[in-house]
Design an enzyme around this catalytic site. Structure first.
Site, mmCIF file in Angstrom:
data_model
loop_
_atom_site.group_PDB
_atom_site.id
_atom_site.type_symbol
_atom_site.label_atom_id
_atom_site.label_comp_id
_atom_site.label_asym_id
_atom_site.label_seq_id
_atom_site.Cartn_x
_atom_site.Cartn_y
_atom_site.Cartn_z
ATOM 1 N N SER A 55 0.812 -1.224 0.000
ATOM 2 C CA SER A 55 0.000 0.000 0.000
ATOM 3 C C SER A 55 0.843 1.271 0.000
ATOM 4 O O SER A 55 0.337 2.337 -0.333
ATOM 5 C CB SER A 55 -0.945 0.022 1.208
ATOM 6 O OG SER A 55 -0.205 -0.089 2.405
ATOM 7 N N ASP A 93 -3.228 7.980 8.365
ATOM 8 C CA ASP A 93 -4.255 7.175 9.024
ATOM 9 C C ASP A 93 -3.693 6.271 10.119
ATOM 10 O O ASP A 93 -4.360 5.356 10.562
ATOM 11 C CB ASP A 93 -4.982 6.312 7.984
ATOM 12 C CG ASP A 93 -4.055 5.309 7.332
ATOM 13 O OD1 ASP A 93 -2.818 5.407 7.522
ATOM 14 O OD2 ASP A 93 -4.547 4.406 6.630
ATOM 15 N N HIS A 102 -0.283 4.816 7.068
ATOM 16 C CA HIS A 102 0.225 5.415 5.831
ATOM 17 C C HIS A 102 0.578 6.886 6.028
ATOM 18 O O HIS A 102 -0.034 7.571 6.849
ATOM 19 C CB HIS A 102 -0.818 5.256 4.730
ATOM 20 C CG HIS A 102 -1.230 3.824 4.532
ATOM 21 N ND1 HIS A 102 -2.273 3.269 5.209
ATOM 22 C CD2 HIS A 102 -0.677 2.848 3.781
ATOM 23 C CE1 HIS A 102 -2.377 1.983 4.874
ATOM 24 N NE2 HIS A 102 -1.415 1.703 4.016
#
Ligand code: NAG
Ligand code: NAG
Ligand code: NAG
Ligand code: NAG
Length: 385
Positions: free
Chosen positions: A44, A350, A353
């Site tokens: 991610s 978050d 990230h």
């Protein structure tokens, strides 16, 4: 860092500065590399929409800062890979798995959120682990290349050709890999630290096999990020209450987890050194992402950010965790967890990230080669015939 900035001021223009940083290995008159395309592999940290395309779209407020709509990235805006592409004059990468409006003319992104090096005995639906680990991503790339080559040789007039790289461009392209964080995270969830550490060599063998396979399939220039300071992710820190002295480091990060990341990186560096001798047809740059990110976290305020381990979106109140983008039911009305007012002053988006602002800062540091093994800027890192 200061030294480099002073040099920049002194040199006046970026061009001279880039050459001076690269001067150790590269003679001054070498032309900057021209990468026709980027192929990216990872998790991610560099997924530009694969998980969104294959499963559920990432919800708002992801994308709020730059795209003004969810863009498939877990971020308020752009990722490090987006800034790399922009710096090289290339468009944002389309995810390979996206079948909607994709253009692969200048590369493709095989990264998927939750991806690991080792195939996990786990599911996206259980723990968020991606069903597309690194080896599968490299097979997808190989398939992409074979089909593109076939398209070019068989279908000379097809208008679809404009959406794909030219067959001869694969070997001139930049291959970026940023993976490892989820292998460590999964390990912390399910194993003792001893067991996890003893699994790192297997991760390295698989990683090396994947790079060798990419090289067999035409890849020549590799830009390999090591793994970041996982112990500084605020999301994990939520669960730490009354830590014993020494559990956290000076920046409030979990020491044992960062030590594991450093051990992973030590072995990754060794693996890269070995690959360099095994693959004389490749140029491999090892980028110390850990140092770049940790340097930001330790100098947060000096670099214009609020608290280093604050998070912008999501919260933890009265023992309940609210994830960024989750709906809450309040008095019968659905609400999204709101982001902070000024994401550009936060490092963590978050809890896992980084924000666009942090990604921009990190990208700027690594692009110039300051955090690379041989301190070569990305514009000089290509394999030259
Ligand atoms: C998955 O299970 C197999 C068989 O038990 C084991 O050998 C392998 O190491 C496991 N993989 C991971 C990532 O834990
Ligand atoms: C692509 O072609 C090469 C060369 O023929 C082959 O080695 C490779 O396995 C092919 N890739 C896929 C995914 O079929
Ligand atoms: C790993 O741990 C998670 C959370 O504790 C659990 O849900 C999952 O089933 C475990 N996976 C394996 C392969 O043991
Ligand atoms: C939500 O409901 C609670 C209890 O029913 C009430 O006290 C409160 O004022 C309501 N809040 C809003 C914003 O309507």
């Amino acid at each position: 860092m200061e030294m480099i900035i002073a040099r920049l001021c002194f040199a006046g223009i970026l061009f001279i500065w880039v050459l001076s940083v690269g001067a150790e290995k590269v003679s001054d008159h070498e032309m900057p590399c021209e990468y026709p395309a980027i192929f990216n592999f990872g998790d991610s940290n560099s997924d530009t929409g694969a998980i969104s395309a294959a499963f559920y779209p990432r919800p708002p407020p992801n994308g709020v800062t730059f795209f003004h709509t969810p863009s498939g990235r877990v971020c308020d805006g752009r990722l490090v890979i987006d800034f790399i592409a922009k710096y090289l004059g290339l468009p944002n990468l389309s995810p390979y798995l996206d079948s909607f409006g994709t253009n692969f003319r200048h590369g493709a992104n095989f990264a998927t959120g939750g991806a690991t090096i080792r195939r996990a005995n786990d599911s996206l639906f259980v723990s968020g682990i991606s069903p597309f680990p690194l080896d599968i991503q490299t097979v997808q790339y190989s398939n992409f290349r074979n089909r593109t080559t076939k398209l070019y040789s068989q279908d000379k007039k097809s208008s679809i050709r404009k959406n794909f790289p030219r067959p001869e461009e694969f070997s001139k392209s930049l291959f970026v890999i940023d993976i490892g964080q989820n292998d460590l995270a999964a390990g912390f969830r399910n194993m003792t630290n001893e067991k996890l550490q003893s699994a790192i060599p297997e991760m390295m063998n698989l990683f090396a096999t994947d790079v060798q396979f990419l090289c067999q399939q035409g890849a020549r220039t590799f830009w390999i990020h090591n793994t970041g300071p996982i112990g500084c992710l605020p999301s994990t820190l939520f669960d730490i209450h009354n830590p014993v002295p020494g559990f956290l480091d000076d920046n409030g990060c979990i020491k044992s987890q960062n030590d594991m990341a450093k051990e992973f990186n030590r072995q990754l560096k060794e693996t890269v050194d070995k690959l360099r001798t095994e693959l004389p047809l490749a140029a491999i740059t090892y980028v110390d992402m850990f140092a770049a990110k940790y340097s930001l976290i330790s100098n947060a305020k000096k670099q214009g950010f609020f608290e280093n381990l604050d998070i912008c979106c999501g919260s933890y109140k009265n023992g309940v965790r609210f994830y960024c983008g989750n709906n809450l039911l309040k008095n019968g009305t659905q609400f999204f967890v709101d982001p902070c007012k000024d994401p550009s002053r936060h490092i963590s988006w978050d809890g896992i990230h980084y924000t666009e602002a942090a990604n921009r800062w990190i990208a700027k540091q690594i692009i110039n080669g300051y955090f690379s093994d041989t301190k070569i800027p990305i514009t000089q890192a290509c394999y030259r015939l």
